[in-house]
Scaffold this active site. Structure first.
Site, short mmCIF file in Angstrom:
data_model
loop_
_atom_site.label_atom_id
_atom_site.label_comp_id
_atom_site.label_asym_id
_atom_site.label_seq_id
_atom_site.Cartn_x
_atom_site.Cartn_y
_atom_site.Cartn_z
N LYS A 172 -12.99 -1.14 -7.31
CA LYS A 172 -12.25 -1.15 -8.18
C LYS A 172 -11.43 -2.44 -8.21
O LYS A 172 -10.59 -2.57 -7.47
CB LYS A 172 -11.46 -0.15 -8.55
CG LYS A 172 -10.84 -0.35 -9.87
CD LYS A 172 -9.49 0.68 -10.07
CE LYS A 172 -8.65 -0.07 -11.39
NZ LYS A 172 -8.49 -1.22 -11.50
N GLY A 225 -1.87 -3.54 -3.20
CA GLY A 225 -1.25 -3.71 -4.58
C GLY A 225 0.38 -3.39 -4.33
O GLY A 225 0.86 -3.64 -3.25
N SER A 226 0.98 -2.88 -5.45
CA SER A 226 2.39 -2.59 -5.44
C SER A 226 2.78 -1.43 -4.58
O SER A 226 1.72 -0.58 -4.70
CB SER A 226 2.73 -2.46 -6.77
OG SER A 226 2.60 -1.33 -7.29
N THR A 227 3.93 -1.38 -4.31
CA THR A 227 4.49 -0.24 -3.19
C THR A 227 4.35 1.06 -4.26
O THR A 227 3.99 2.08 -3.72
CB THR A 227 5.71 -0.53 -3.07
OG1 THR A 227 5.81 -1.75 -2.10
CG2 THR A 227 6.36 0.59 -2.03
N GLU A 247 -2.03 -1.77 1.94
CA GLU A 247 -1.13 -3.02 2.06
C GLU A 247 -0.28 -3.28 0.86
O GLU A 247 -1.14 -3.80 -0.24
CB GLU A 247 -2.37 -4.26 2.36
CG GLU A 247 -1.77 -5.36 3.05
CD GLU A 247 -1.17 -6.30 1.76
OE1 GLU A 247 0.15 -6.47 1.90
OE2 GLU A 247 -2.00 -6.87 1.22
N CYS A 281 1.55 -11.90 -1.52
CA CYS A 281 2.58 -10.90 -0.83
C CYS A 281 3.15 -11.51 0.32
O CYS A 281 4.31 -11.08 0.93
CB CYS A 281 1.76 -9.69 -0.55
SG CYS A 281 0.46 -10.08 0.62
N GLU A 378 10.94 -7.09 -4.97
CA GLU A 378 9.89 -8.26 -4.93
C GLU A 378 9.93 -8.77 -6.40
O GLU A 378 9.75 -7.94 -7.24
CB GLU A 378 8.61 -7.71 -4.48
CG GLU A 378 7.38 -8.69 -4.54
CD GLU A 378 6.18 -7.94 -3.93
OE1 GLU A 378 5.51 -8.59 -3.02
OE2 GLU A 378 5.85 -6.92 -4.31
#
Length: 475
Positions: A172, A225-227, A247, A281, A378
């Site tokens: 995806k 992606g995002s946390t 990650e 990142c 972030e």
């Protein structure tokens, strides 16, 4: 109007629902394409195709899987310019960055893991308890979920080791930047890549990502992606005891000491803050500078930020492109307003640029401490904060402040100091007198809010395989 379709079982397919999402050109904020709005039905079809294709793919000699990955890399390299143009338009990247860095890195990912397919080996142990050897078998059907900031670069970083290890993949890509992943899927179909081995399903996270993670036939999930989304995936996978590699974000420190050759390395220091408009990142978004050189470094960074040329991504002179979407543009502007509310002094930038697309001026901010939200959360935009430090221990304390722990860079001529600090930094990766110099054999990933697990080299191959030990008594 272009249409980005799913790639399922060796065919381009419209969404089962008949629904499509708009895809926007960040440089003018106008919709230029449609992408399939996938749902659970599309996910089910892709997983079924992958499950059917898996036994034959896993049964191929490793060298044969390597040849298929090399063939895909050759086809991609032959169309590098077309892919670079598509990536530039889709993600708002300066064309030079897409052509010289990101698409070549996607080619390198495919080639590296083609080689890994033939070099990855299991272990054997002898002398303590008979003879033991370890089998490493592909998992079966695996899911990869890749982000919008480095669309093809990170898409191939995930699918290549999964395929090399013998798995069938349902991938995806981000619905925000679907162009080059779709083109790669179409390229795979064109070269006759075995049907069902690589499937691409587009759509939103709740409609595609969650059904992928929840599906019992999916044995592992690799996500970048995002946390927040990573935490959601971990929560969904935990009851199923499913393997996950996460990650996630970063708030990375750059430590500049007075004895460093910082003037000669100013281009790299600026690049570490602003490359891809800060949407990487690994960007050094917290610049920590020894107090004796702080004023000089501050002025030099402001000058370099102001010299960046914001323009059309297709322009060869452009060094700063737009942010990727309206939502992200709004998020970055909100973060800049918050920095001012916290008492931050904006030395340059700090505002949107007056043009059609989602452009934000490169921004340098000082006067914020380690506990400020601006130095802890972030931002993921062309924004760098400056903080002075007094000595090694102060630098380390500032660097380790916060929940993220992805990467750091240390700039000093004192290698004893560099190695000592590198060992104490709470991050997964440290660069000394350089930034983003990547050996694909090394582990990639972070600690804390920056993620779980490691990618790259043998770490990725281990993630996408199961280990089985066989012990033999030697009588």
């Amino acid at each position: 109007m272009r249409y980005f379709r799913h790639c399922i079982d060796g065919q381009s397919r419209d969404p089962a629902s008949g629904r499509w999402l708009d895809v926007y050109d960040p440089a003018n904020a106008q919709a230029y394409a449609k992408v399939a709005a996938g749902d659970a039905a599309d996910v089910e079809a892709a997983i079924a195709a992958a499950g059917q294709a898996f036994p034959a793919w896993a049964g191929l000699p490793h060298s044969e899987r390597a040849r298929w990955l090399e063939k895909l890399a050759d086809a991609l390299e032959a169309r590098l310019d077309a892919f670079a143009q598509a990536e530039s338009e889709d993600a708002g990247k300066p064309i030079r960055l897409a052509r010289e860095v990101e698409i070549p890195r996607a080619v390198a990912n495919l080639r590296f893991f083609a080689h890994a397919a033939t070099q990855f080996a299991s272990e054997s142990h002898h002398g303590q308890a008979g003879l033991n050897y370890t089998l490493r078998s592909p998992l079966g059907v695996v899911a990869t979920i890749s982000p919008w900031n480095l669309p093809l670069y990170l898409f191939t970083w995930k699918i290549a080791p999964a395929l090399a290890a013998g798995n069938a993949v349902v991938a995806k890509p981000s619905e925000v930047t679907p162009a080059t992943a779709t083109m790669l899927g179409e390229l795979a179909i064109e070269i006759g890549f075995p049907a069902g081995v690589l499937n691409i399903v587009h759509g939103l996270g709740p409609q595609v990502g969650e059904p992928l993670v929840n599906h019992d036939a999916v044995r592992a999930v690799s996500f970048t992606g995002s946390t927040g989304v990573g935490q959601r995936i971990a929560a969904l996978a935990a009851p199923r005891l499913k393997k996950v590699s996460l990650e996630l974000g970063g708030k990375n420190p750059t430590l500049v000491f007075a004895d460093s050759d910082w003037r000669a390395q100013l281009d790299t220091l600026a690049r570490s803050a602003f490359q891809n408009s800060g949407q990487i990142c690994l960007c050094g978004s917290r610049l920590l500078v020894e107090r004796s050189i702080y004023a000089e470094v501050r002025e030099a960074m402001v000058e370099r930020a102001q010299a960046l040329h914001a323009g059309a991504p297709a322009d060869e002179a452009t060094t700063l492109g737009p942010l990727v979407s309206q939502a992200h543009y709004d998020k970055v502007l909100l973060a800049l307003a918050r920095a001012r509310e916290e008492g931050g002094q904006v030395l340059c930038g700090g505002h949107a640029l007056e043009r059609a697309g989602w452009y934000v001026a490169p921004t340098v901010i000082e006067g914020l401490g380690p506990d400020s939200v601006s130095n802890r959360e972030e931002i993921f935009g062309p924004v760098v904060t400056l903080q002075p430090f007094d000595d090694d221990s102060h630098a380390l304390a500032l660097a380790n402040a916060g929940d993220y722990g992805l990467s750091a860079s240390i700039w000093t001529r004192d290698l004893n100091r560099a190695h000592r600090l590198a060992a104490q930094l709470r991050v997964g990766m440290v660069w000394i007198n350089t930034w983003l110099q990547r050996d694909l054999r090394t582990p990639f990933g972070g600690v804390g809010a920056s993620g779980l697990g490691r990618e790259g080299g043998a770490e990725a191959m281990r993630f996408f395989t199961d280990a089985k030990n066989v012990g033999l008594h030697l009588g």
